[in-house]
Design an enzyme around this catalytic site. Structure first.
Site, PDB file in Angstrom:
ATOM      1  N   GLU A   1      88.904  37.028 -39.475  1.00 56.18           N
ATOM      2  CA  GLU A   1      89.397  35.651 -39.349  1.00 56.18           C
ATOM      3  C   GLU A   1      89.819  35.216 -40.743  1.00 56.18           C
ATOM      4  O   GLU A   1      88.974  35.066 -41.627  1.00 56.18           O
ATOM      5  CB  GLU A   1      88.305  34.738 -38.818  1.00 56.18           C
ATOM      6  CG  GLU A   1      87.992  34.981 -37.361  1.00 56.18           C
ATOM      7  CD  GLU A   1      86.905  34.053 -36.863  1.00 56.18           C
ATOM      8  OE1 GLU A   1      86.738  32.964 -37.433  1.00 56.18           O
ATOM      9  OE2 GLU A   1      86.228  34.437 -35.908  1.00 56.18           O
TER      10      GLU A   1
ATOM     11  N   LYS B   1      76.063  38.826 -45.010  1.00 59.46           N
ATOM     12  CA  LYS B   1      76.201  38.363 -46.389  1.00 59.46           C
ATOM     13  C   LYS B   1      76.867  36.994 -46.399  1.00 59.46           C
ATOM     14  O   LYS B   1      78.040  36.860 -46.073  1.00 59.46           O
ATOM     15  CB  LYS B   1      77.052  39.327 -47.232  1.00 59.46           C
ATOM     16  CG  LYS B   1      76.892  39.008 -48.725  1.00 59.46           C
ATOM     17  CD  LYS B   1      77.894  39.724 -49.607  1.00 59.46           C
ATOM     18  CE  LYS B   1      79.166  38.964 -49.807  1.00 59.46           C
ATOM     19  NZ  LYS B   1      79.000  37.632 -50.427  1.00 59.46           N
TER      20      LYS B   1
ATOM     21  N   GLU C   1      98.619  29.206 -48.556  1.00 59.40           N
ATOM     22  CA  GLU C   1      97.405  28.446 -48.235  1.00 59.40           C
ATOM     23  C   GLU C   1      96.830  27.813 -49.502  1.00 59.40           C
ATOM     24  O   GLU C   1      96.536  28.509 -50.469  1.00 59.40           O
ATOM     25  CB  GLU C   1      96.358  29.369 -47.597  1.00 59.40           C
ATOM     26  CG  GLU C   1      95.148  28.602 -47.105  1.00 59.40           C
ATOM     27  CD  GLU C   1      94.068  29.486 -46.489  1.00 59.40           C
ATOM     28  OE1 GLU C   1      93.752  30.538 -47.084  1.00 59.40           O
ATOM     29  OE2 GLU C   1      93.528  29.118 -45.436  1.00 59.40           O
TER      30      GLU C   1
ATOM     31  N   CYS D   1      89.785  26.536 -42.477  1.00 54.76           N
ATOM     32  CA  CYS D   1      90.969  27.364 -42.191  1.00 54.76           C
ATOM     33  C   CYS D   1      91.844  26.726 -41.117  1.00 54.76           C
ATOM     34  O   CYS D   1      93.028  27.029 -41.026  1.00 54.76           O
ATOM     35  CB  CYS D   1      90.535  28.773 -41.805  1.00 54.76           C
ATOM     36  SG  CYS D   1      89.320  28.800 -40.488  1.00 54.76           S
TER      37      CYS D   1
END
Ligand code: TXE
Length: 494
Positions: free
Chosen positions: A267, A192, A398, A301
């Site tokens: 991850e 997906k 983040e 990331c």
């Protein structure tokens, strides 16, 4: 058509609400409409225009994809490695043949500069297929002799249907990073892509047909995370899951997988430190750290979003970032010279600017940037912030945008404490000419990857993943092939 989603511009009511492409799911080698008949808008973040309609798939579509993958599994898992390898190489060749088209699709869908799609995204998608196509030709299995009584050998067998869920920041790069090892190892899969960036996955499906990929080996289901994504994560016939995305979503995927004891690789996010010691080669450290902060608008990331500069060079580093950030060319992502494109969505612009506002409240100084760019599209200026403490929210959470903080430090112990102070632990960069210090700091930093005097130098053979809340498990090289297989010990009495 057209339930809107978070990427949709609430502030662009005048945009035409039509879709140029109507994408379909790719199940059992065919393009099929979602069972519900519902579609979502896909928006070009630089123009705020709807560029496609994508299936708003649900559990029924995922069931069909998993059934197709299950049906294809036996034959594919028994296909000799050499034949699997050839098919993967064919896919890589076809991506290469359609390089420019894929780069344009990625840029239009994600907002990233086309130069970056050409330099990073599409080459990596090709490399992923080539790497795992050839890796399976070089695998060895282990054997253990128990004195003279028994011989143990290890079979590494594919698990079945792999569920592969990818994010929007590096769409084809990350989707292929999952598909290639999963199928190379003999699994079939249901993949997906993010609902924000479905275009290159859709083109990949067309290329799979051209490559002659057997039906059902790779299935691609489009749709939202909480419906299509969650259905994959919770599916009883999907024993192995690879997910890349935000930490909060990773926790949901892990929770869905836990009662079914799935193998899971996550991850997740990062808040990566870039540490510049006073003895560093600043000519190299500053431009590379600038790239680490702002590449892909900071939406990687692995971006180095927290810079720590040792006090004697602090002013020089801030000055370098100030001039560097100001000189980055913001513009139409499809222009060759553009260096900063659009963020993924209106909601993401709000999130990023919310952190700039928070930085002001926390006592930070916005050295440059900090505003949305006055033009159509989700553009935010590269932003450099100083004057914040290491434990404030802006340095702990983040942001995932073009925002970097620069903080001074005095000595090694202090900067290691700063670096390790977040709940994340994905990657880090250390700049110094002192080799012993480099090794010491690398060993002390809590992160899955440490780059010494560089950033984003990726060798696909090395273990890749995060420490702490940046993830679970390692992928890359034989780690990926081990993840996508189950070890079975066979003990033979001698
Ligand atoms: O990612 P999500 P989002 C970070 C970044 C960003 C934040 C949220 O900080 O601001 O995450 O981004 C699917 N079950 N990263 O919301 O939700 C979803 O459809 C199963 C870091 O875009 O994590 C998409 O395919 N799947 C990052 C994928 O998960 C679900 C990259 C990622 O979406 C799901 C992107 C669910 N319940 C964002 N909910 C990185 N580490 O590279 C969503 N999904």
């Amino acid at each position: 058509m057209g339930t809107s989603r978070s990427k949709t511009a609430a502030d662009a009511p005048e945009m035409p609400r039509f879709a140029r492409h109507k994408l379909q799911n790719f199940i059992n080698g065919e393009f099929v409409a979602p069972k519900s008949g519902r579609y979502l808008d896909d928006i070009n973040p630089a123009t705020e225009e709807v560029i496609a309609a994508i299936p708003d798939s649900d559990a029924g579509d995922v069931d069909a994809a998993v059934a197709a993958a299950r049906a294809a599994f036996r034959s594919w898992s028994l296909t000799p490695a050499d034949n699997r390898s050839r098919l993967l190489l064919k896919i890589a060749d076809l991506i290469e043949k359609n390089f420019e088209e894929l780069a344009r699709l990625e840029s239009a869908d994600n907002g990233k500069p086309i130069s970056l799609a050409r330099r990073l995204d599409i080459p990596r998608a090709i490399a992923n297929f080539r790497f795992f196509a050839t890796a399976i030709l070089h695998q060895a299995s282990e054997a253990h002799l128990t004195d003279s009584t028994a011989l143990n050998y290890t079979l590494r067998q594919p698990l079945g249907v792999a569920g592969l869920i990818a994010p929007w920041n590096l769409p084809l790069y990350l989707l292929s990073w999952k598909i290639a090892p999963a199928i190379a190892a003999g699994n079939t899969c249901v993949a997906k892509p993010s609902e924000m960036t479905p275009m290159t996955a859709n083109r990949l499906a067309e290329l799979l047909i051209e490559a002659g990929m057997p039906q059902g080996v790779i299935n691609i289901v489009h749709g939202l995370g909480p419906t299509a994504g969650a259905a994959i994560a919770a599916h009883r016939d999907v024993p192995v899951l690879s997910f890349t995305g935000g930490t909060a979503t990773g926790a949901k995927v892990a929770a869905a997988a836990a009662p079914l004891f799935k193998k899971v690789s996550l991850e997740l996010g990062g808040k990566n430190p870039t540490i510049i010691f006073a003895d560093a080669d600043l000519e190299e450290a500053i431009p590379t750290s600038l790239r680490a902060a702002f590449w892909n608008q900071g939406e990687i990331c692995l971006c180095g979003s927290r810079v720590f500069a040792q006090r004697p060079v602090f002013d020089k580093v801030v000055e370098g970032f100030f001039h560097g950030a100001k000189s980055l060319r913001i513009g139409d992502p499809l222009d060759d010279g553009t260096q900063i494109g659009a963020l993924i969505s209106a909601a993401h612009v709000d999130k990023v600017l919310g952190y700039v506002e928070l930085a002001r409240k926390e006592g930070g100084k916005i050295f440059t940037g900090g505003h949305r760019v006055e033009r159509r599209g989700y553009f935010v200026e590269p932003t450099v912030i100083t004057g914040l403490q290491s434990d404030c929210r802006v340095l702990q959470e983040e942001i995932f945008g073009p925002v970097v903080t620069i903080t001074p430090f005095d000595d090694e112990a202090e900067v290691i404490a700063f670096a390790n102070s977040t709940r994340y632990g994905l990657s880090s960069s250390v700049w110094t000419r002192d080799l012993q210090r480099a090794h010491r700091v690398a060993a002390a930093i809590e992160s899955g990857t440490v780059w010494i005097n560089c950033w984003l130098l990726r060798d696909l053979r090395v273990p890749f993943g995060g420490a702490k809340e940046s993830g679970v498990g390692r992928e890359g090289g034989f780690d990926s092939l081990e993840f996508f297989t189950e070890a079975k010990n066979v003990c033979v009495k001698l």
